[in-house]
Scaffold this active site. Structure first.
Site, PDB file in Angstrom:
ATOM      1  CG  ASP A  68      37.936  33.473  52.674  1.00 16.32           C
ATOM      2  OD1 ASP A  68      38.905  33.199  51.944  1.00 16.32           O
ATOM      3  OD2 ASP A  68      38.057  33.757  53.872  1.00 16.32           O
ATOM      4  CE1 TYR A  70      42.821  36.934  46.011  1.00 17.25           C
ATOM      5  CE2 TYR A  70      41.411  38.348  44.678  1.00 17.25           C
ATOM      6  CZ  TYR A  70      42.297  37.289  44.788  1.00 17.25           C
ATOM      7  OH  TYR A  70      42.675  36.601  43.649  1.00 17.25           O
ATOM      8  CG  PHE A  81      40.330  33.039  41.664  1.00 18.40           C
ATOM      9  CD1 PHE A  81      41.407  32.628  42.424  1.00 18.40           C
ATOM     10  CD2 PHE A  81      39.291  32.141  41.445  1.00 18.40           C
ATOM     11  CE1 PHE A  81      41.460  31.343  42.951  1.00 18.40           C
ATOM     12  CE2 PHE A  81      39.337  30.855  41.963  1.00 18.40           C
ATOM     13  CZ  PHE A  81      40.428  30.456  42.717  1.00 18.40           C
ATOM     14  CG  HIS A 190      44.067  27.039  45.044  1.00 19.88           C
ATOM     15  ND1 HIS A 190      44.797  28.213  45.088  1.00 19.88           N
ATOM     16  CD2 HIS A 190      42.772  27.392  45.277  1.00 19.88           C
ATOM     17  CE1 HIS A 190      43.987  29.212  45.349  1.00 19.88           C
ATOM     18  NE2 HIS A 190      42.749  28.747  45.466  1.00 19.88           N
TER      19      HIS A 190
END
Length: 226
Positions: A68, A70, A81, A190
């Site tokens: 989701d 920031y 990102f 990740h």
């Protein structure tokens, strides 16, 4: 949010046309209207579909899947990102940039805004497109996952030779939606500091993507951000 549908390019609306009339999507729009009346929501309304608005459906060459947005002030810009110009890089983005420098020999980026990638057909897609300020994962399970799953499946079904970059277990769970007989799936831990040392560093996603694209007569991505 009443004008969600017209804000998506026509090619995306054609690819996803069945989704807009489904009950989950109607409920999702009402949920977001209710949320906006009470809370600060990120990203800003005009940027919720920034990943889709960055390209036509048929121009997608790469998909980088996030979770989701920031949830800090002025961070989210609608691309997974990515952050707004001038914003301090979140830890995961720092690690992405470290791998970018090592993999592609780029100079370290001067901005965390990844819109240059998006303009080249890199779909920076979060599985959930909105979040309540300061509350990570607060919009999970409200319908976005249905919409972004449909997006991934439409790309897999209707396009060919797309690279899907899946970082971390939540992203890798979407592998079931992708036909790996006609697309490339790149998986790695990740880029979060909690997991990046387990194999994200050294995974070379950027160079591997370009090798695949060129092998299928597609232009490589210019990953360097300056």
């Amino acid at each position: 949010m009443q004008q969600v549908n017209p804000n998506i390019p026509h090619s995306w609306k054609e690819a996803l046309e069945e989704e807009f009339s489904k009950e989950y999507f109607i409920q999702l729009k009402q949920f977001l209207l209710d949320e906006e009346a009470k809370f600060t929501i990120y990203p800003k309304n005009r940027n919720i579909f920034a990943s889709y608005n960055s390209m036509e459906f048929h121009d997608v060459r790469v998909v980088i899947l996030g979770q989701d947005p920031y949830h800090g002030i002025n961070q989210a810009n609608g691309l997974s990102f990515s952050v707004q110009d001038g914003v301090v890089y979140p830890p995961s983005l720092k690690n992405i940039f470290q791998e970018l420098v090592n993999d592609m020999r780029c100079s370290y980026p001067s901005s965390g805004n990844l819109s240059k990638w998006a303009k080249q057909g890199v779909l920076l897609l979060n599985t959930v497109l909105t979040v309540r300020a300061s509350e990570a994962h607060s919009h999970q399970g409200m319908g976005w996952e249905n919409f972004t799953d449909a997006t991934i499946k439409a790309i897999s079904d209707q396009l060919e030779h797309v690279v899907f970059i899946l970082w971390g277990r939540p992203a890798q769970m979407k592998e079931r939606l992708i036909d790996d007989s006609k697309h490339l799936i790149l998986k790695a831990p990740h880029p979060s500091p909690l997991s990046s040392y387990r194999g994200f560093f050294g995974s070379k996603p950027f160079s591997k993507t370009n090798i695949y694209l060129q092998a299928h007569a597609k232009e490589p991505i210019d990953w360097c951000l300056g």
